[in-house]
Design an enzyme around this catalytic site. Structure first.
Site, PDB file in Angstrom:
ATOM      1  N   HIS A 171       0.826  -1.211   0.000  1.00 39.25           N
ATOM      2  CA  HIS A 171       0.000   0.000   0.000  1.00 39.25           C
ATOM      3  C   HIS A 171       0.864   1.266   0.000  1.00 39.25           C
ATOM      4  O   HIS A 171       0.863   2.047   0.950  1.00 39.25           O
ATOM      5  CB  HIS A 171      -0.964   0.000   1.202  1.00 39.25           C
ATOM      6  N   HIS A 197       1.022   1.434  -5.718  1.00 39.72           N
ATOM      7  CA  HIS A 197      -0.311   0.820  -5.795  1.00 39.72           C
ATOM      8  C   HIS A 197      -1.343   1.869  -6.225  1.00 39.72           C
ATOM      9  O   HIS A 197      -2.187   1.596  -7.090  1.00 39.72           O
ATOM     10  CB  HIS A 197      -0.692   0.209  -4.436  1.00 39.72           C
ATOM     11  N   HIS A 249      -7.095   6.999  -3.102  1.00 39.93           N
ATOM     12  CA  HIS A 249      -7.939   6.002  -2.423  1.00 39.93           C
ATOM     13  C   HIS A 249      -7.278   5.263  -1.263  1.00 39.93           C
ATOM     14  O   HIS A 249      -7.970   4.725  -0.409  1.00 39.93           O
ATOM     15  CB  HIS A 249      -8.507   4.999  -3.439  1.00 39.93           C
ATOM     16  N   ASP A 250      -5.929   5.234  -1.204  1.00 40.21           N
ATOM     17  CA  ASP A 250      -5.274   4.549  -0.074  1.00 40.21           C
ATOM     18  C   ASP A 250      -4.290   5.483   0.638  1.00 40.21           C
ATOM     19  O   ASP A 250      -3.364   5.015   1.321  1.00 40.21           O
ATOM     20  CB  ASP A 250      -4.521   3.301  -0.556  1.00 40.21           C
ATOM     21  N   ASP A 278      -8.842  -1.436  -8.157  1.00 39.05           N
ATOM     22  CA  ASP A 278      -8.128  -1.614  -6.887  1.00 39.05           C
ATOM     23  C   ASP A 278      -7.531  -3.024  -6.764  1.00 39.05           C
ATOM     24  O   ASP A 278      -6.452  -3.191  -6.206  1.00 39.05           O
ATOM     25  CB  ASP A 278      -9.107  -1.334  -5.736  1.00 39.05           C
TER      26      ASP A 278
HETATM   27  P1  AMP Z   1      -7.180  -1.627  -0.847  1.00 41.29           P
HETATM   28  O1  AMP Z   1      -6.688  -1.679   0.554  1.00 41.29           O
HETATM   29  O2  AMP Z   1      -8.029  -0.437  -1.155  1.00 41.29           O
HETATM   30  O3  AMP Z   1      -6.091  -1.786  -1.834  1.00 41.29           O
HETATM   31  O4  AMP Z   1      -8.209  -2.853  -0.989  1.00 41.29           O
HETATM   32  C1  AMP Z   1      -7.961  -4.045  -1.686  1.00 41.29           C
HETATM   33  C2  AMP Z   1      -7.893  -5.213  -0.776  1.00 41.29           C
HETATM   34  O5  AMP Z   1      -7.595  -6.382  -1.497  1.00 41.29           O
HETATM   35  C3  AMP Z   1      -6.815  -5.025   0.230  1.00 41.29           C
HETATM   36  O6  AMP Z   1      -7.276  -5.460   1.478  1.00 41.29           O
HETATM   37  C4  AMP Z   1      -5.710  -5.908  -0.250  1.00 41.29           C
HETATM   38  O7  AMP Z   1      -5.000  -6.381   0.828  1.00 41.29           O
HETATM   39  C5  AMP Z   1      -6.437  -7.012  -0.979  1.00 41.29           C
HETATM   40  N1  AMP Z   1      -5.650  -7.532  -2.095  1.00 41.29           N
HETATM   41  C6  AMP Z   1      -5.346  -6.893  -3.233  1.00 41.29           C
HETATM   42  N2  AMP Z   1      -4.632  -7.688  -4.037  1.00 41.29           N
HETATM   43  C7  AMP Z   1      -4.470  -8.860  -3.408  1.00 41.29           C
HETATM   44  C8  AMP Z   1      -3.826 -10.089  -3.734  1.00 41.29           C
HETATM   45  N3  AMP Z   1      -3.198 -10.278  -4.887  1.00 41.29           N
HETATM   46  N4  AMP Z   1      -3.889 -11.089  -2.829  1.00 41.29           N
HETATM   47  C9  AMP Z   1      -4.534 -10.944  -1.670  1.00 41.29           C
HETATM   48  N5  AMP Z   1      -5.152  -9.804  -1.296  1.00 41.29           N
HETATM   49  C10 AMP Z   1      -5.124  -8.771  -2.159  1.00 41.29           C
HETATM   50 ZN    ZN Z   2      -6.078   0.024  -2.846  1.00 37.63          ZN
END
Ligand code: AMP
Ligand code: ZN
Length: 769
Positions: free
Chosen positions: A491, A495, A531-532, A661
């Protein structure tokens, strides 16, 4: 003369009317009535004195008694009337007193009525006058009395019924309870009758239910369900209750009849609703609903505990306090009404639909993650819960945070034109899906967001829309990027840049262009960028479990997403130098802001299925239907109109940022592997800290010593990605992404089958991970 009288659903046979004339002498008045009886074909008896009259009455129970009231010395008419009335058998007898013409007309009838007379007849011996009087009595008083007499049989049925029955007024005042009700509830009728429902503990919840009936009656239903009442001892009794509104004059509900079925559940019974009947002026009609009960049967199915009843009660109470119908209530009512005329299989299917609609989390599936798949369980639990259930013994740590107010490295390039060539080259193919964000990360020394955004925002003419200079935009991008944590493995601002790239890619697809307005595009790009922001590299569940300052601030609800949106706006509007919104007109700013906040909040994973399923139901499915028509040359306009509906535009924007995302499993294999490695590392670090601080371990499968990354990726794709991207692909047509997703999934499967626990380079490109 014989006639049948209809009384509600009852048909009453009326025998020849019997009239008793009590006259001391057979004078003209007496003869007038006698002849009138002959004319009307009533049976007539004459008695000359009170004693004989009383005996005769008790033997025959005449319908009408006419007593000569003109000469008290001959007959004490009032005394005779009282004697007749004192017999219970005379309850429904009509008694007429004949008075003199002179001096009596203007006297009050009060003492007359007090004596028990029904009517006063001013002497008039004309046969026709007597005849008219008798006929009016027959069709008025006598017929009413006949019906009242029939009520005795109805009350007898109620009194002897084994079902507990309670009748209340439209104002919820208890009017009647039968002996079975007294026995069931432990109260004497005298303790209940005349009281309002809410005054009596047994009924404290029933008033709500009765209000609910008002909506049932509109679609011709009675209410049936399980209801928990308290008896006099304070015990909760589960009861199968039917509440039937009784409609009276003016089509209004005048009474409610509650029947507590003492015995087996009667949920499969046929519902019947009776329209206002002949007694109250309406015509007699039943509209019978010869099918399994629908609307309220549902309450019976899943209601085995008190908590259910409590929940149901409170939601009913809430529902009634609203003056306007909620859309879901309208939908339920429409379906219920449609059931009326549907064949049985459709009705049953609609019953099932209604049952589903009555749940609160309409779009969130209930998971049964397989016990043997800890990665899936942890991902679902870890991403989709607030972690509160694992809270015991948490120490709340409140701290203070300082945010980056500007660029960490001074801005050296004032515009896109004077970018160093390595950066210019790295952003060159930003329009393509296979754009390499990691290369941009490297050449910008971890500032990919600023440079990608400058290029992308220029392509979408964002400065023109915002009416801001490129300088302000650049200052803003630098502040935002500075507030992403460089040391987060996943994050970080790379990203954010990746999500921005995916968002811009989606915005360029024809279908999205067709649906969205310029303000939606601007909102989407800004939302992706911020967004993050300030993501701490820990999940919401971790923040809640550790009692972090943010979790406290946002009450453990959408903690991170709320923070990202709020902080981004604080950073933006708090400093004129970087306030990209400063020249916007207020109303447009409000629309833009609302769009941005909504999209950032949509990235919260607890709402994942809600967003995906709403998108499918409201956008892709209707679109597929309209497109069938379009193939026949119709409906292009309808498609446009459907896509442009504000509600649908919102669902499309939410879906777009969600897909962007978590689009990393749809990137080229090399990129996908890097992302998987980064997110795994971030999860591992969280697990390390949880173990070290003795906090609940949110995702135990993500332990660096035991985790299988391929398995985790397979689960992530299975649970969160496949269905969502299938829907998004159906909408946008994304063959490249779907091809990558297939390849990547196969790659993880292959690794899993080889039972590898660490990442390996992709087969095609062995030297490069
Ligand atoms: P964000 O925190 O907004 O990026 O929300 C996306 C969620 O999906 C987050 O909790 C990430 O940890 C999870 N995530 C994204 N890509 C993956 C991945 N390849 N494997 C496991 N979790 C993921
Ligand atoms: Zn995100």
């Amino acid at each position: 003369m014989v006639a049948d009288v209809q009384f509600g659903p009852m048909r009453i046979h009326q025998d020849q009317l019997q009239v008793l004339l009590v006259f001391a002498k057979a004078d003209s008045q007496c003869n007038g009535f006698r002849k009138a009886c002959e004319k009307a074909k009533f049976k007539c008896t004459v008695a000359r004195e009170p004693r004989a009259a009383l005996d005769c009455f008790l033997d025959n129970l005449h319908d009408i008694v006419v007593i000569d009231h003109r000469n008290p010395r001959q007959i004490d008419a009032e005394a005779l009337c009282r004697s007749i009335k004192s017999s219970k058998l005379s309850e429904n007898t009509v008694i007429v007193g004949v008075v003199r013409r002179v001096n009596r007309e203007d006297l009050s009838v009060r003492s007359f009525i007090a004596a028990g007379f029904t009517r006063r007849y001013t002497e008039n011996p004309s046969i026709m006058a007597c005849y008219n009087e008798l006929l009016q009595l027959e069709f008025g008083e006598v017929r009413s009395q006949l019906k009242l007499r029939a009520c005795n049989s109805v009350f007898t049925a109620l009194e002897k019924s084994q079902d507990a029955i309670e009748i209340t007024s439209e104002n919820h005042v208890i009017q009647y309870v039968n002996p079975a009700f007294e026995t069931t509830m432990g109260y004497q009728s005298g303790e209940l009758i005349g009281k309002e429902l809410a005054e009596v503990p047994i009924n404290e919840k029933k008033a709500d239910l009765l209000d609910r009936i008002n909506s049932c009656i509109r679609i011709g239903k009675e209410w049936e369900g399980v209801y928990y009442a308290k008896n006099k001892n304070g015990d909760n009794i589960q009861q199968n209750v039917k509440i039937i509104p009784v409609v009276g004059q003016g089509g209004k509900i005048r009474h409610y009849v509650s029947i507590v079925c003492n015995g087996t559940s009667k949920t499969e019974e046929i519902h019947e609703c009776v329209a206002p009947d002949s007694q109250t002026g309406g015509h007699m009609s039943n509209w019978k609903d010869r099918r399994k009960s629908s609307l309220d049967i549902r309450y019976a199915g899943s209601r085995t505990n008190e908590a259910y009843s409590e929940r149901r009660h409170s939601s009913l109470a809430r529902m009634h306090s609203m003056t306007m119908e909620a859309p879901i209530t309208k939908a339920i009512n429409i379906i219920s009404a449609a059931q009326e005329s549907s064949p049985m299989p459709v009705t049953e299917a609609l019953d099932h639909v209604l049952e589903i609609l009555r749940t609160t989390e309409l779009y969130s599936p209930q998971f049964n993650a397989k016990d043997d798949d800890p990665h899936a369980t942890d991902l679902v639990g870890g991403l989709m819960s607030d972690g509160l259930q694992r809270l015991p013994g948490t120490n709340y740590v409140l701290g203070t945070t300082t945010f980056q107010q500007g660029a960490r490295s001074p801005a050296t390039h004032s515009s896109l034109q004077d970018l160093p060539s390595r950066i210019a080259q790295a952003v060159e193919d930003e329009e393509h899906w296979d754009f390499d964000i990691f290369r941009l990360e490297a050449v910008t020394y971890n500032q990919p967001l600023v440079y990608l955004a400058l290029k992308t925002y220029a392509r979408f003419r964002i400065c023109e829309f915002l009416n801001c200079s490129e300088l302000t935009l650049r200052a803003w991008l630098e502040v935002i990027e500075a507030n992403y944590h460089k040391d987060n493995p996943y994050h970080n601002s790379t990203h954010a840049a990746d999500v921005l790239h995916a968002t811009a890619y989606f915005l360029s697809r024809e279908r999205v262009k067709e649906a969205l307005d310029p303000v939606d595009e601007v909102a989407a790009l800004i939302a992706a960028t911020i967004h993050d922001v300030d993501h701490p590299g820990r999940t919401n569940a971790f923040l809640c479990n550790s009692g972090s300052e943010l979790a406290i601030l946002y009450n453990d609800i959408a903690v991170l997403e709320s923070h990202h949106a709020a902080l981004a706006f604080q950073l933006t509007v708090g400093d004129d130098k970087c306030n990209i919104f400063k020249n916007m007109e207020r109303s447009q700013y409000r629309v833009l802001r609302q769009g941005i906040v909504d999209m950032v909040l949509a990235t919260e994973m607890t709402k994942h299925f809600e967003h995906v399923n709403r998108f499918v139901t409201s956008v892709t499915q209707p679109l597929a239907l309209l497109m069938e028509n379009e193939e026949m040359g119709k409906d292009q306009e309808a498609i446009s109109a459907m896509l442009k509906m504000p509600e649908n535009r919102m669902l499309i924007k939410r879906m777009m940022i969600k897909c962007a995302d978590v689009s990393n499993p749809c990137r080229a294999l090399e990129l996908c592997i890097k992302w998987a490695a980064r997110i795994s590392e971030e999860y591992f670090t969280q697990t390390d800290e949880e173990k070290q601080r003795n906090l609940p371990v949110v995702m135990p499968a993500f332990d660096r010593s035991t985790c299988s990354i391929p398995k985790a990726q397979i689960s992530f794709i299975d649970y969160f990605i496949t269905e969502m991207f299938d829907a998004w692909d159906a909408f946008l047509d994304l063959p490249d992404l779907m091809q990558h997703l297939d390849n990547n999934f196969k790659y993880w499967k292959g690794l899993d089958e080889m039972q590898l626990r660490t990442l390996r380079p992709p087969p095609k490109n062995p030297g490069k991970p």
